[in-house]
Design a protein around this motif. Structure first.
Motif, PDB file in Angstrom:
ATOM      1  N   SER A  31       0.888  -0.907   0.035  1.00 43.23           N
ATOM      2  CA  SER A  31      -0.232  -0.456  -0.027  1.00 43.23           C
ATOM      3  C   SER A  31       1.053   1.256  -0.616  1.00 43.23           C
ATOM      4  CB  SER A  31      -0.971   0.214   1.577  1.00 43.23           C
ATOM      5  OG  SER A  31      -1.635  -0.988   1.066  1.00 43.23           O
ATOM      6  N   TYR A  32       2.130   1.394  -0.178  1.00 45.71           N
ATOM      7  CA  TYR A  32       2.985   2.299   0.690  1.00 45.71           C
ATOM      8  C   TYR A  32       4.216   2.741  -0.480  1.00 45.71           C
ATOM      9  CZ  TYR A  32       1.416   2.703   5.038  1.00 45.71           C
ATOM     10  OH  TYR A  32      -0.031   2.967   6.275  1.00 45.71           O
ATOM     11  N   ARG A  53       4.081   2.154  -5.984  1.00 47.15           N
ATOM     12  CA  ARG A  53       3.304   0.796  -4.727  1.00 47.15           C
ATOM     13  C   ARG A  53       4.272  -0.394  -5.425  1.00 47.15           C
ATOM     14  NH1 ARG A  53      -1.775   3.584  -3.847  1.00 47.15           N
ATOM     15  NH2 ARG A  53      -1.775   4.361  -5.150  1.00 47.15           N
ATOM     16  N   ASN A  54       3.542  -1.084  -6.503  1.00 46.47           N
ATOM     17  CA  ASN A  54       4.022  -2.412  -7.988  1.00 46.47           C
ATOM     18  C   ASN A  54       4.965  -2.076  -8.163  1.00 46.47           C
ATOM     19  OD1 ASN A  54       3.489  -0.585  -9.564  1.00 46.47           O
ATOM     20  ND2 ASN A  54       2.209  -1.324 -10.475  1.00 46.47           N
ATOM     21  N   GLY A  55       5.933  -1.143  -7.726  1.00 48.89           N
ATOM     22  CA  GLY A  55       7.227  -1.412  -8.804  1.00 48.89           C
ATOM     23  C   GLY A  55       7.222  -1.440 -10.128  1.00 48.89           C
ATOM     24  N   GLY A  56       6.175  -0.623 -10.310  1.00 51.11           N
ATOM     25  CA  GLY A  56       6.525  -0.205 -11.838  1.00 51.11           C
ATOM     26  C   GLY A  56       7.318   0.804 -12.042  1.00 51.11           C
ATOM     27  N   SER A  71      14.831  -1.097  -6.263  1.00 48.69           N
ATOM     28  CA  SER A  71      13.350  -2.633  -6.356  1.00 48.69           C
ATOM     29  C   SER A  71      13.114  -2.667  -5.047  1.00 48.69           C
ATOM     30  CB  SER A  71      14.375  -3.367  -6.477  1.00 48.69           C
ATOM     31  OG  SER A  71      15.300  -4.419  -5.667  1.00 48.69           O
ATOM     32  N   ARG A  72      11.881  -3.204  -4.702  1.00 56.22           N
ATOM     33  CA  ARG A  72      11.325  -3.917  -3.828  1.00 56.22           C
ATOM     34  C   ARG A  72      10.010  -5.564  -4.213  1.00 56.22           C
ATOM     35  NH1 ARG A  72       6.977   0.129  -2.873  1.00 56.22           N
ATOM     36  NH2 ARG A  72       5.706  -1.556  -1.286  1.00 56.22           N
ATOM     37  N   ASP A  73      10.429  -6.090  -2.952  1.00 54.08           N
ATOM     38  CA  ASP A  73       9.920  -7.654  -3.232  1.00 54.08           C
ATOM     39  C   ASP A  73       8.539  -7.236  -2.001  1.00 54.08           C
ATOM     40  OD1 ASP A  73       9.365 -10.093  -2.934  1.00 54.08           O
ATOM     41  OD2 ASP A  73      10.729 -10.761  -2.718  1.00 54.08           O
ATOM     42  N   ASN A  74       6.823  -7.495  -2.564  1.00 56.52           N
ATOM     43  CA  ASN A  74       6.328  -7.136  -1.653  1.00 56.52           C
ATOM     44  C   ASN A  74       5.649  -7.967  -0.814  1.00 56.52           C
ATOM     45  OD1 ASN A  74       5.386  -4.430  -2.575  1.00 56.52           O
ATOM     46  ND2 ASN A  74       4.316  -4.798  -3.859  1.00 56.52           N
ATOM     47  N   ALA A  98       7.671   5.855   4.176  1.00 55.48           N
ATOM     48  CA  ALA A  98       7.036   4.689   3.215  1.00 55.48           C
ATOM     49  C   ALA A  98       5.964   6.133   3.016  1.00 55.48           C
ATOM     50  CB  ALA A  98       6.806   4.285   4.006  1.00 55.48           C
ATOM     51  N   ARG A  99       5.001   5.886   2.106  1.00 54.48           N
ATOM     52  CA  ARG A  99       4.567   7.154   1.948  1.00 54.48           C
ATOM     53  C   ARG A  99       3.179   6.102   0.775  1.00 54.48           C
ATOM     54  NH1 ARG A  99       3.202  11.005  -0.976  1.00 54.48           N
ATOM     55  NH2 ARG A  99       2.568  12.313   0.099  1.00 54.48           N
ATOM     56  N   PRO A 100       1.997   6.270   1.178  1.00 59.41           N
ATOM     57  CA  PRO A 100       0.859   5.995   0.280  1.00 59.41           C
ATOM     58  C   PRO A 100       1.351   6.124  -1.452  1.00 59.41           C
ATOM     59  CG  PRO A 100      -0.042   7.264   1.901  1.00 59.41           C
ATOM     60  CD  PRO A 100       1.464   8.052   1.471  1.00 59.41           C
TER      61      PRO A 100
END
Length: 122
Positions: A31-32, A53-56, A71-74, A98-100
Motif C-alpha cells: 500500500s506504500y 507501490r507495485n514497483g512499476g 527495487s522491492r519485493d512485496n 514510506a508514504r501512500p
C-alpha cells in the motif's frame, strides 16, 4: 503504523558496491510507495530514489542515475537499494521511508527507518 528497519550499510572503497535493505512490518507493505534518502554530515536529508507501490516506476536523483537501483519485493515486505560504483560523496546515513504515493519530498513521508551508515573511502 509501519515499522521500517534498514540494513546493509558499511565501509567500502570507491568503486565498490553495497546493497541496502529495508524491511517493513505492520500495515500492508504494497500500500506504500517507498523512498530512499540520505543525510551527510552538516547537510539536509536528500532524496536518492523512490519506487511506486507495485514497483512499476522508479525515480532517481541525477547524481545516482546509472549507479543505483531501487527495487522491492512485496512478498518479502522489503525494498532494496543496490549501489554500484560508489563514490566518496555518497557517504551518508541512508534512510528508507514510506508514504501512500511516490514523491521525492522527504517532508511528506509518513514513516521512517532509523538509518544505516554508508562510508565510501577514496
Amino acid at each position: 503504523q509501519v515499522q521500517l528497519v534498514e540494513s546493509g550499510g558499511g565501509l567500502v572503497q570507491a568503486g565498490g558496491s553495497l546493497r541496502l535493505s529495508c524491511a517493513a512490518s505492520g500495515r500492508t507493505f504494497s500500500s506504500y510507495a517507498m523512498g530512499w534518502f540520505r543525510q551527510a554530515p552538516g547537510k539536509e536529508r536528500a532524496f536518492v530514489a523512490a519506487i511506486t507501490r507495485n514497483g512499476g516506476s522508479t525515480f532517481y536523483v541525477d547524481s545516482v542515475k546509472g549507479r543505483f537501483t531501487i527495487s522491492r519485493d512485496n512478498a518479502k515486505n522489503t525494498v532494496y537499494l543496490q549501489m554500484n560504483n560508489l563514490r566518496p560523496e555518497d557517504t551518508a546515513v541512508y534512510y528508507c521511508a514510506a508514504r501512500p504515493k511516490v514523491t521525492a519530498a522527504a517532508a511528506t513521508y509518513d514513516y521512517w527507518g532509523q538509518g544505516t551508515q554508508v562510508t565510501v573511502s577514496s
